[in-house]
Design an enzyme around this catalytic site. Structure first.
Site, short mmCIF file in Angstrom:
data_model
loop_
_atom_site.label_atom_id
_atom_site.label_comp_id
_atom_site.label_asym_id
_atom_site.label_seq_id
_atom_site.Cartn_x
_atom_site.Cartn_y
_atom_site.Cartn_z
N PHE A 362 -30.73 5.67 -1.48
CA PHE A 362 -29.54 5.40 -2.38
C PHE A 362 -28.49 6.48 -2.13
O PHE A 362 -27.92 6.57 -2.98
CB PHE A 362 -29.68 4.76 -3.50
CG PHE A 362 -30.58 3.79 -3.69
CD1 PHE A 362 -30.67 2.33 -3.08
CD2 PHE A 362 -32.07 3.78 -4.43
CE1 PHE A 362 -31.80 1.83 -3.17
CE2 PHE A 362 -33.04 3.25 -4.45
CZ PHE A 362 -32.90 1.94 -3.96
N CYS A 363 -28.62 7.27 -1.19
CA CYS A 363 -27.55 8.37 -1.13
C CYS A 363 -27.76 9.40 -2.42
O CYS A 363 -26.66 9.85 -2.81
CB CYS A 363 -26.24 7.97 -1.01
SG CYS A 363 -25.88 7.47 0.48
N ALA A 364 -28.98 9.26 -2.90
CA ALA A 364 -29.20 10.13 -4.18
C ALA A 364 -30.61 10.78 -4.12
O ALA A 364 -31.31 10.71 -4.75
CB ALA A 364 -29.25 9.07 -5.29
#
Ligand SMILES: Cc1ncc(COP(=O)(O)O)c(C=O)c1O
Length: 437
Positions: A362-364
């Protein structure tokens, strides 16, 4: 929970794709159940209609003398008012149109006259841009309270120009107390930016009462998927900074030796703007502002609880959570299933059940590492989600855990796909199922 406490919790708004039929790998079709609102939300019907109405008068903005140019220019400039009203922006806050939240945050990062403090839970869009401009990372604690104490310590120890913080986590939906954080930041002489990519589509935000100085969000997550984003914020830094892009529209005059740059917002909007995207975003803001806040909240909370309760009954399901003491979240549920690779589960849900979820990190990445998982599944809810959708997702997960998938899946270059793949993939021009309203 009263109004929706039955089996028939319906969508709160009509969105594109709500009747979309998708093929199943085993044959036949089913209505698409979209649980990926947090990535890109479908267009609100009113947004689609607004774009269709505008297309005949679509023309150049700010530069043409023709009638259509006037209409397009008025529509573009009026959109600033819609966004400002939606957020109750203060008089010294300008609305700059961008491509998306990432663009907005990169723009602001180049304007900040000092260090920026961030947490290590952020989406990469609110993490990486600050690296180049004096970023100081505060590691979160396992409670919001303790995390706030760490922020206070950081801001008190060494002055910072900006605290850049997420309004709602894109992984778990958990909310931070923005008004309190704004107050703390201001006590330390620091301004606050809120990455509202996940918050703005779900909750009303009042910039004046919360004291938020800067806020960014994306049209495509707020039911206006036409490529526009927004940065709203205090004028002085934006007026003083170098223009984000150098080019036409951002200047008052140019000589062979230099340029007299315009002030914000034009200063940071060089080039032909995305007038249709901006009009879509403005329409979405108008529609969201008109919806009854309590009803939207109730709809989302009801469906989120239903999903959580349903998944909780399935053996091996584990929910991701950042803070032990968080009490509120937007409609996002992230989870893993013991013994099942998230990418494979997502492929199964799509192929065998016509359900769209997100899987991965999740781009995290820093947050996922902190939570101790390599990857997870994320189901996100929006105005078009129904109780029937939620029940289908729960049933599909339960069936998987009990019986396993009915099809084979293979991982090719990091992506899980059914083998064999029997579904036709075609764009709408070549015959995919139409999106009906
Ligand atoms: C919290 C958060 N911030 C920023 C972004 C980046 O948004 P965009 O891809 O629209 O630039 C996202 C996208 O998922 C997000 O969830």
């Amino acid at each position: 929970m009263t109004a929706f406490a039955d089996q028939t919790c319906a969508a709160l708004a009509t969105v594109s794709g709500c009747d979309l039929q998708v093929p199943l790998v085993q044959g036949g079709t089913v209505r698409y159940a979209n649980f990926d609102y947090a990535a890109s939300a479908p267009a609100l019907q009113q947004v689609t209609e607004r774009i269709a109405d505008l297309l005949p008068t679509y023309a150049s903005v700010h530069r043409g003398a023709g009638y259509a140019s006037h209409i397009s220019t008025d529509c573009y400039e009026a959109a600033r008012g819609s966004v400002a009203r939606f957020l109750n922006a203060a008089d010294d806050q300008v609305v700059v149109f961008t491509r998306n939240t990432t663009d907005s945050l990169n723009l602001l990062a180049a304007c900040v006259p000092g260090d920026t403090v961030v947490l290590d839970v952020e989406h990469h869009a609110n993490f990486l841009p600050w690296t180049r401009h004096g970023r100081r990372v505060v590691p979160i604690a396992d409670t919001i309270e303790e995390t706030i104490q760490r922020i206070v310590a950081e801001l008190c120890t060494k002055p910072a120009a900006l605290l850049a913080i997420t309004g709602a986590s894109n992984v778990t939906g958990e909310l931070l107390p923005l008004e309190r954080l704004a107050w703390i930041a201001h006590q330390c002489g620091t301004r606050i930016l809120v990455d509202a990519a996940q918050l703005a589509p779900h909750r009303r935000i009042d910039l004046r009462t919360t004291g938020i100085d800067y806020l960014a969000f994306s049209g495509h997550k707020a039911y206006a998927p036409f490529g526009a984003g927004v940065l709203v914020g205090r004028r002085d830094w934006l007026d003083a900074a170098e223009p984000y892009l150098a080019g036409g529209g951002a200047v008052r005059s140019v000589t062979a030796d230099g340029a007299d740059w315009a002030l914000a917002p034009q200063r940071h909007e060089a080039g032909s703007p995305n007038v249709l995207g901006v009009a879509a975003l403005a329409k979405a803001c108008d529609v969201l502002a008109e919806l009854d806040e309590a009803t939207v909240l109730e709809h989302e909370q009801y469906l989120t609880h239903r999903l959580r309760y349903g998944l909780k009954t399935v053996p091996g399901v584990n929910f991701l959570r950042i803070f032990r003491d968080s009490t509120d979240a937007v409609g996002i549920v992230a989870f893993t299933i013991d013994g099942f690779e998230p990418g494979r589960v997502a492929a199964y849900l799509s192929a065998e059940h016509g359900i769209g979820v997100r899987d991965g990190r999740f781009c995290a990445h820093p947050l996922l590492s902190r939570l101790g998982v390599d990857a997870a599944l994320r189901a996100s809810i929006g105005l078009g989600t129904t109780a029937a959708d939620v029940d289908r997702l729960v049933d599909a997960v339960a069936t998987l855990v009990e019986h396993g998938p009915n099809w084979d899946y293979a991982n090719t270059e990091g992506h899980w796909n059914p083998v064999p793949e029997t579904r036709p993939f075609a764009d709408t021009d070549s015959g995919a199922a139409p999106c009906g309203f």
